[in-house]
Motif scaffolding. Structure first.
Motif, short mmCIF file in Angstrom:
data_model
loop_
_atom_site.label_atom_id
_atom_site.label_comp_id
_atom_site.label_asym_id
_atom_site.label_seq_id
_atom_site.Cartn_x
_atom_site.Cartn_y
_atom_site.Cartn_z
N SER A 1 4.16 7.13 -1.61
CA SER A 1 3.92 6.98 -3.05
C SER A 1 4.63 8.05 -3.87
CB SER A 1 2.42 7.01 -3.34
OG SER A 1 1.83 8.23 -2.92
N LYS B 1 -0.78 12.91 3.72
CA LYS B 1 0.46 12.14 3.70
C LYS B 1 0.74 11.53 5.07
CE LYS B 1 5.28 12.32 2.27
NZ LYS B 1 6.34 13.06 1.57
N GLU C 1 0.81 -1.21 0.00
CA GLU C 1 0.00 0.00 0.00
C GLU C 1 0.85 1.27 0.00
OE1 GLU C 1 -3.47 -0.01 2.62
OE2 GLU C 1 -3.00 -2.10 3.08
N SER C 2 2.13 1.16 -0.23
CA SER C 2 3.04 2.31 -0.34
C SER C 2 2.97 3.24 0.86
CB SER C 2 2.77 3.09 -1.63
OG SER C 2 3.02 2.29 -2.76
N TYR C 3 3.24 2.68 2.04
CA TYR C 3 3.35 3.53 3.22
C TYR C 3 4.33 2.91 4.21
CZ TYR C 3 0.46 0.36 6.07
OH TYR C 3 -0.02 -0.72 6.78
N ASP D 1 2.54 8.22 3.85
CA ASP D 1 2.40 7.83 2.45
C ASP D 1 3.75 8.01 1.74
OD1 ASP D 1 1.67 7.40 -0.17
OD2 ASP D 1 0.41 9.19 -0.34
#
Length: 317
Positions: free
Chosen positions: A205, A234, A183-185, A203
């Motif tokens: 991403s 974020k 989940e890109s965190y 975050d």
């Protein structure tokens, strides 16, 4: 009069704490270590001393602030002063190598890492990551300095031999397994007084510069008219977060005499946690805190108040 001394090199990261100290009517003094002198034959003033020195000081023109801070902390500790995040904390702040070894000592999993000095050795070290993605980062860093993602040794060579290569201030480049979060965190766990306060989801991403301080935030330059679905924040506090690794983190902090810190980890697709950073100059994001009603700098100020009272009770101060 005994007071709280704040040792730092960046006022933008310290103003929030000063506001909290003033709101609590606590006596304090600001020690900005962008330059200075120390009289080793004179004793320090009475009080408690909180170091907020950062590994990224050199990026703000303060190349030798950490060396000065190291001398100041040694002076304070020699005279038996109470130092919050003292010499040992500074040692870990400026060396991810030492951080990883200390984490592993307490059974905390870290990404596979190789330290290299010199461009040819960086390229040679990349052979150990053949067939999988890896990142480079600076040993003495902060704010994601030097973090680059590579899929091949050839891509690394183009970077290392190109004009965009960033040489670490201490000369040590780290090559590390790339741990991909579905989940890109990442998660940053905040500790005050050596105890867990809260965890914040960050975050990743858009990249790896993950400083949560308001002074680091870059506002959106363009907002499309009529946009109805704004991007998630974020930084978001993970309400009710709990995990067995928190107890191990507290053990690491206690063993290294670190009272205030943020520790970051990432989870892979199997849910395995990899810890990759101990930040002893922790900052907090005001938007995330306002949304949850938890305030890191307020906790820090209250902790400093208690420490000050131990040595010099504040009676009607």
């Amino acid at each position: 009069m005994s007071k709280i001394y704040i040792i730092h090199e960046n006022s933008e990261w310290t103003d929030h704490l000063i506001k909290r100290l003033e709101a609590l009517n606590l006596p304090y003094e600001d020690w900005l270590l962008d330059s200075g002198t120390i009289d080793l034959n004179s004793p320090p003033p009475e009080g408690i001393f909180y170091s907020r020195m950062s590994a990224s000081a050199h990026t703000r023109g303060n190349r030798y602030s950490l060396e000065l801070a190291n001398a100041v902390l040694a002076w304070l500790e020699h005279h038996g002063r109470t130092v919050i995040n003292g010499s040992r904390a500074l040692q870990l702040e400026v060396s991810k190598v030492q951080q990883y070894l200390e984490l592993e000592k307490y059974g905390i999993k870290t990404p596979r890492t190789i330290a290299a000095v010199g461009k040819e050795n960086i390229l040679k070290a990349a052979e150990n990551f053949a067939g999988r993605k890896f990142i480079t980062k600076h040993n003495r860093a902060g704010m994601g300095l030097g973090v680059q993602l590579f899929s091949t040794a050839e891509a690394l060579r183009s970077y290392v031999e190109g004009d965009s290569f960033q040489a670490p201030v201490d000369g040590v480049t780290l090559l590390q397994d790339y741990i991909e979060s579905p989940e890109s965190y990442i998660t940053r766990c905040e500790f005050v007084g050596g105890k867990f306060v809260y965890a914040v989801r960050v975050d990743t991403s858009e990249g790896f510069e993950l400083c949560p301080a308001d002074a680091c935030t870059i506002e959106d330059q363009f907002c499309p008219v009529g946009e109805e679905s704004p991007q998630p924040a974020k930084f978001q506090i993970r309400e009710g977060f709990t995990h067995p690794v928190l107890e191990k983190y507290e053990q690491v902090l206690a063993a290294n005499d670190i009272q205030i810190a943020g520790i970051e980890f990432i989870e892979d697709k199997d849910g395995t946690i990899y810890t990759y950073d101990i930040n002893t100059n922790t900052n907090y994001n005001s938007d995330a805190e306002a949304a949850s009603g938890k305030y890191g700098m307020l906790e820090v100020a209250r902790y400093l108040e208690k420490e000050l009272e131990k040595g010099s009770p504040l009676v009607n101060a």
